[in-house]
Design a protein around this motif. Structure first.
Motif: not given
Length: 497
Positions: A158, A482, A373, A315-316
């Motif tokens: 993310t 991420t 994620k 957020r993904p």
């Protein structure tokens, strides 16, 4: 369209970060050929973006067993398990050698732009599960390619999709216009240019999780340095302050993580940071010299600041998975079966039960979201969680359901439902209580418009110097990078506020 036979295809892993590379190691250990697609130039590309941050988990907790087995064959020597690596250490001393051991199975500068079933969009039922997956990828030189896979493990994390300052989940009005003065990461104050940006300035830190703690501690350290006179932080919290706001302190079973909240408390108690509570940002206004003014939904306007650090979570990125049939929780955007186990609206920190391939599965068989994620918008992800996830998933893909279902993972209890962590001295005392015991003393903070009151509580032990981020993951992107959990900000203490 000439589609290769299913059995000859690799399992594609999106993202060459800690969890993605661990997935490849587990697949290889089971005789399954992995293909790792990484958008960045090197393994752990996202981790390298927070190389200045130190993990609050030790080396012993951030090295995957299957990866260690693979590395041992190349003569790799594991760093002291009791010491704490920085993000840079993790990338250079573990992720790069691991990617090298995987060799040509890892492709860099390869961004996944879409995933589907070969010849089937998400609407078509006929013959769907017999079709391999087709991944559209773009290369740094502009070339496009279609890659086929028997299964897809998305470990892209993310990191590239931080949440905005706006309290409603959308960018606050004027937030984009003020972007030159905003960062969504914990700044690296070792960099002279970055240090000059914040030294002697007034900076708003928006967020209430571990990354916010880290930024406050960094700025407090700058304020006490020779070149940082006049440095001041304004801590903007959407909630009020309670005993759990600063985490579990000595009760945290990861001692460096527990020290994180105490460092933030020390920054407030020592006068380096003021706090505004119950402030939900709806707009950024600007004064004549261009400095931002944060406006709350209740009409309050804070005094102008020079810089803003927004640490409200991550957020993904899901758009490149639009042609797949995923079953995601409507709140967290995490797999439906996993969401209740990690929901910060209900979840008590440190109590995430073991979970594996079944909780990570979707109606589209053969697709798994893993690592940070898999948590969607939920914080507090640890690397050891991701490693157990991919062990279970690899076993399931290999058809060993007995092993895949035998998921065993005991997470250390925490005192704060936040993402990344702040490193404290390695000899910090380890607590033996739960997340709701031995909480830092309740303090009172003013909430007047403009600026703020200061804390009345006493300082716990300061965190010494800082460093941060997750023991957590960090995986860089196939389409997204991420870090995991890393610089997310939590929505509150695990015991409520």
């Amino acid at each position: 369209m000439n589609v290769p036979p299913y059995i000859d295809l690799p399992v594609v892993v999106i993202g060459a970060g800690p969890v993605g590379l661990a997935a490849a190691a587990h697949l290889l250990d089971r005789g399954i050929e992995p293909l790792v697609l990484e958008a960045g130039h090197a393994a752990g590309a996202a981790v390298r973006e927070w190389s200045h941050v130190r993990l609050f988990s030790t080396w012993g907790e951030v090295v995957d067993p299957a990866a260690e087995k693979l590395l041992a064959s190349s003569g790799w020597v594991k760093p002291d398990p009791a010491t704490y690596p920085s993000g840079g250490d993790w990338a250079d001393l573990y992720l790069r050698p691991l990617a090298d051991a995987l060799g040509e199975r890892v492709r860099y500068d390869t961004r996944v732009t879409g995933v589907s079933r070969a010849g089937r969009d998400r609407v078509v039922d006929a013959d769907r599960e017999s079709r391999p997956f087709a991944l559209h990828v773009s290369h740094a030189d502009g070339r496009e390619e279609r890659v086929y896979a028997r299964a897809v493990i998305d470990a892209s994390g993310t990191w590239t999709t931080p949440s905005p300052a706006g309290a409603d989940g959308l960018p606050a009005l004027g937030e984009k216009a003020a972007e030159a003065r905003i960062t969504y990461r914990v700044p690296d104050l070792r960099d002279p240019a970055v240090r000059a940006r914040y030294a002697g300035r007034r900076t708003a830190v928006v967020g209430s999780g571990a990354s916010a703690f880290t930024a406050l501690a960094h700025l407090a350290d700058l304020a006490t340095s020779d070149d940082g006179a006049g440095t001041k932080a304004v801590w903007v919290l959407r909630r009020g302050i309670s005993g759990s706001t600063f985490g579990g302190g000595e009760a945290d079973q990861l001692p460096a993580r527990g020290a994180l909240g105490l460092a933030a408390k020390a920054a407030v108690d020592d006068g380096h940071a003021d706090a505004v509570t119950g402030f939900r940002t709806v707009a950024f206004e600007r004064v004549a010299d261009g400095r931002p003014v944060l406006v709350g939904e209740d009409g309050r306007r804070l005094d102008p600041v020079d810089e803003v650090i927004v640490l409200t979570g991550f957020r993904p990125a899901l758009t490149f998975l639009d042609e797949l049939r995923l079953h995601l929780d409507e709140r967290l955007q995490a797999p439906v079966a996993l969401a209740p186990l990690i929901d910060p609206n209900q979840h008590s920190c440190g109590t995430v039960p073991p979970h594996g391939h079944r909780e990570l599965s979707h109606p589209e068989k053969g697709v798994y979201l893993v690592g940070m994620k898999s948590y969607g918008r939920a914080p507090t992800f640890l690397a050891m969680t991701g490693y157990e996830q991919v062990r279970s998933v690899a076993a399931a893909i290999a058809g060993d359901l007995e092993s895949a279902d035998r998921v065993e993972l005991t997470l250390p209890e925490t005192g704060v439902c936040g993402g990344a962590g702040l490193f404290d001295a390695p000899d910090a005392a380890e607590g033996d209580g739960g997340c709701c015991t031995t909480a830092p003393q309740l303090i009172q903070l003013g909430t007047s418009a403009g600026t703020v009151g200061t804390s009345a509580g006493t300082v716990g032990t300061s965190a010494g110097t800082v460093g941060t981020s997750a023991g957590t993951v960090g995986t860089s992107a196939g389409t997204v990078g991420t870090s995991a959990g890393t610089e997310g900000a939590s929505s509150g203490g695990c015991c409520g506020s």
